[in-house]
Design a protein around this motif. Structure first.
Motif, PDB file in Angstrom:
ATOM      1  N   PRO A 146      26.948  39.809  47.882  1.00  0.00           N
ATOM      2  CA  PRO A 146      27.494  40.849  48.778  1.00  0.00           C
ATOM      3  C   PRO A 146      28.184  40.333  50.040  1.00  0.00           C
ATOM      4  N   PRO A 147      27.625  39.362  50.779  1.00  0.00           N
ATOM      5  CA  PRO A 147      28.326  38.946  52.009  1.00  0.00           C
ATOM      6  C   PRO A 147      29.697  38.323  51.750  1.00  0.00           C
ATOM      7  N   GLN A 148      29.891  37.717  50.568  1.00  0.00           N
ATOM      8  CA  GLN A 148      31.149  37.030  50.256  1.00  0.00           C
ATOM      9  C   GLN A 148      32.111  37.891  49.446  1.00  0.00           C
ATOM     10  N   ALA A 149      31.689  39.055  49.018  1.00  0.00           N
ATOM     11  CA  ALA A 149      32.503  39.902  48.150  1.00  0.00           C
ATOM     12  C   ALA A 149      33.353  40.867  48.972  1.00  0.00           C
ATOM     13  N   GLY A 150      34.087  40.323  49.902  1.00  0.00           N
ATOM     14  CA  GLY A 150      34.969  41.139  50.750  1.00  0.00           C
ATOM     15  C   GLY A 150      36.121  40.290  51.230  1.00  0.00           C
ATOM     16  N   ASN A 151      36.526  40.490  52.433  1.00  0.00           N
ATOM     17  CA  ASN A 151      37.598  39.697  53.034  1.00  0.00           C
ATOM     18  C   ASN A 151      37.101  39.183  54.375  1.00  0.00           C
ATOM     19  N   PRO A 152      36.862  37.892  54.533  1.00  0.00           N
ATOM     20  CA  PRO A 152      37.290  36.789  53.665  1.00  0.00           C
ATOM     21  C   PRO A 152      36.387  36.592  52.448  1.00  0.00           C
ATOM     22  N   VAL A 153      36.953  35.936  51.430  1.00  0.00           N
ATOM     23  CA  VAL A 153      36.216  35.556  50.234  1.00  0.00           C
ATOM     24  C   VAL A 153      35.756  34.114  50.388  1.00  0.00           C
ATOM     25  N   ASP A 154      34.452  33.909  50.212  1.00  0.00           N
ATOM     26  CA  ASP A 154      33.862  32.569  50.229  1.00  0.00           C
ATOM     27  C   ASP A 154      33.424  32.257  48.808  1.00  0.00           C
ATOM     28  N   LEU A 155      34.143  31.366  48.137  1.00  0.00           N
ATOM     29  CA  LEU A 155      33.830  31.055  46.747  1.00  0.00           C
ATOM     30  C   LEU A 155      32.478  30.378  46.592  1.00  0.00           C
ATOM     31  N   GLY A 156      31.927  29.865  47.691  1.00  0.00           N
ATOM     32  CA  GLY A 156      30.616  29.227  47.619  1.00  0.00           C
ATOM     33  C   GLY A 156      29.486  30.205  47.407  1.00  0.00           C
ATOM     34  N   ASP A 163      28.497  27.445  35.497  1.00  0.00           N
ATOM     35  CA  ASP A 163      29.399  27.086  34.397  1.00  0.00           C
ATOM     36  C   ASP A 163      30.443  28.173  34.116  1.00  0.00           C
ATOM     37  N   VAL A 164      30.404  29.265  34.863  1.00  0.00           N
ATOM     38  CA  VAL A 164      31.413  30.320  34.735  1.00  0.00           C
ATOM     39  C   VAL A 164      32.414  30.157  35.873  1.00  0.00           C
ATOM     40  N   GLU A 165      33.668  29.847  35.535  1.00  0.00           N
ATOM     41  CA  GLU A 165      34.685  29.602  36.562  1.00  0.00           C
ATOM     42  C   GLU A 165      35.188  30.932  37.129  1.00  0.00           C
ATOM     43  N   ILE A 166      35.125  31.076  38.440  1.00  0.00           N
ATOM     44  CA  ILE A 166      35.520  32.337  39.066  1.00  0.00           C
ATOM     45  C   ILE A 166      36.709  32.184  40.024  1.00  0.00           C
ATOM     46  N   ALA A 167      37.147  30.949  40.290  1.00  0.00           N
ATOM     47  CA  ALA A 167      38.160  30.731  41.323  1.00  0.00           C
ATOM     48  C   ALA A 167      39.438  31.530  41.060  1.00  0.00           C
ATOM     49  N   GLY A 168      39.945  31.450  39.836  1.00  0.00           N
ATOM     50  CA  GLY A 168      41.179  32.160  39.513  1.00  0.00           C
ATOM     51  C   GLY A 168      41.011  33.667  39.563  1.00  0.00           C
ATOM     52  N   ASP A 169      39.918  34.172  38.986  1.00  0.00           N
ATOM     53  CA  ASP A 169      39.692  35.622  38.946  1.00  0.00           C
ATOM     54  C   ASP A 169      39.487  36.196  40.350  1.00  0.00           C
ATOM     55  N   ALA A 170      38.726  35.486  41.192  1.00  0.00           N
ATOM     56  CA  ALA A 170      38.502  35.970  42.555  1.00  0.00           C
ATOM     57  C   ALA A 170      39.802  35.977  43.346  1.00  0.00           C
ATOM     58  N   THR A 171      40.613  34.943  43.181  1.00  0.00           N
ATOM     59  CA  THR A 171      41.912  34.883  43.863  1.00  0.00           C
ATOM     60  C   THR A 171      42.806  36.016  43.405  1.00  0.00           C
ATOM     61  N   ARG A 172      42.827  36.240  42.119  1.00  0.00           N
ATOM     62  CA  ARG A 172      43.680  37.294  41.554  1.00  0.00           C
ATOM     63  C   ARG A 172      43.270  38.667  42.093  1.00  0.00           C
ATOM     64  N   ALA A 173      41.977  38.921  42.134  1.00  0.00           N
ATOM     65  CA  ALA A 173      41.490  40.219  42.615  1.00  0.00           C
ATOM     66  C   ALA A 173      41.829  40.421  44.088  1.00  0.00           C
ATOM     67  N   LEU A 174      41.616  39.386  44.904  1.00  0.00           N
ATOM     68  CA  LEU A 174      41.862  39.514  46.339  1.00  0.00           C
ATOM     69  C   LEU A 174      43.331  39.738  46.642  1.00  0.00           C
ATOM     70  N   PHE A 175      44.202  38.873  46.122  1.00  0.00           N
ATOM     71  CA  PHE A 175      45.613  38.943  46.498  1.00  0.00           C
ATOM     72  C   PHE A 175      46.370  40.083  45.815  1.00  0.00           C
TER      73      PHE A 175
END
Length: 299
Positions: A146-156, A163-175
């Motif tokens: 919850p604390p990272q699921a907003g703006n700003p997004v903290d991928l950490g 083992d589930v890659e989220i970098a691309g999906d999180a970037t896509r959702a935000l931008f």
């Protein structure tokens, strides 16, 4: 004036020390705005020391910086302080010509410290953090705590297994969020740095929005920088430079959104034909005082 008419020129960058014909410059700047061609410039003479340097260099009369800056703001001219910044901002504007509301930034970082620092600096320079719509927050909440699921997004702050890659999906959702005008991706030390940087860059490009990507720290980020440059992207190794570029792009969007009122003659002034007794050239003290008095200026 030639570059305004030249079809292949999509943006114009200038370095100038002085303007000999202010009216001609203003007319040319207005023409740039009319055809939707960004005009960016660096001008010396913003300080007394700069005025002296310009004069000693090319004997240019730098003129009043305040007056010049006011004309530029009126005509949508972007004023940069560094030539490299100007050219990089022009690159972003050429590749992202669409109309934007301006000022709302989506911040993504690979670490909490980067997200916090970037958020502070975005606000300090006069931009805002995009509020995000509920759908975007829900999508980010599927991947992040919850604390990272907003703006700003903290991928950490991931919720899903490592083992589930989220970098691309999180970037896509935000931008992709409709409240985000610009993206700012601050990439610091993280696992699978190169792979995740490429995923973030691909998602950023797919958004169709201006996204500034900063890769740190130092030489450790060189492979990622090289990969992004091969993709044709501009990548920064300095957060402050990337932020300056973003601010110049936002300045252009803000300025072009302002309507320019045509100049009008203030009411109550004497009509031009009543001043027909004046002739070109030197005037007598009596004539000058009469002219100033007609305009309500006490001497």
């Amino acid at each position: 004036e030639f570059m305004i008419e030249e079809y292949a020129t999509k943006a114009i960058c200038l370095y100038i020390e002085g303007v000999l014909d202010g009216a001609r410059f203003r007319k040319a700047a207005a023409a740039c705005r009319r055809v939707g061609k960004p005009l960016l410039l660096v001008k010396t003479g913003r300080t007394e020391a700069g005025v002296i340097a310009a004069k000693s260099h090319t004997a240019s009369l730098a003129g009043s910086w305040e007056a010049f800056a006011a004309v530029c703001r009126e005509q949508g001219v972007v004023l940069a302080r560094d030539s490299d910044d100007m050219i990089r901002a022009a690159h972003f504007l050429v590749h992202h010509p669409g109309s934007r509301r301006g000022g709302r930034v989506g911040v993504l970082s690979s670490a909490g410290g980067g997200a916090a620092t970037a958020s502070d600096r975005v606000i300090e320079v006069g931009l805002t953090l995009a509020p995000l719509v509920e759908q975007t927050r829900a999508e980010l909440g599927r991947m992040l705590l919850p604390p990272q699921a907003g703006n700003p997004v903290d991928l950490g702050g991931r919720k899903l297994p490592a083992d589930v890659e989220i970098a691309g999906d999180a970037t896509r959702a935000l931008f992709a969020d409709p409240t985000v005008d610009y993206g700012l991706a601050v990439l610091m030390s993280m696992p699978f740095y190169l792979k995740r940087t490429i995923a973030i860059a691909e998602a950023s490009s797919a958004s169709g929005k201006p996204v500034v990507i900063i890769c740190t720290p130092g030489a450790a980020a060189d492979p990622a920088r090289q990969a992004l440059r091969k993709m044709g992207l501009v990548v920064f190794d300095s957060f402050e430079q990337g932020l300056r570029i973003l601010l110049l792009v936002a300045d252009y969007d803000r300025l072009r959104g302002h309507s320019v009122e045509p100049p009008s003659r203030p009411a109550g002034l004497p009509r031009p034909e009543t001043l027909g007794t004046l002739i070109a050239g030197p005037q007598t003290e009596r004539d000058v005082k009469q002219l100033l008095a007609a305009y309500g200026i006490a001497v």
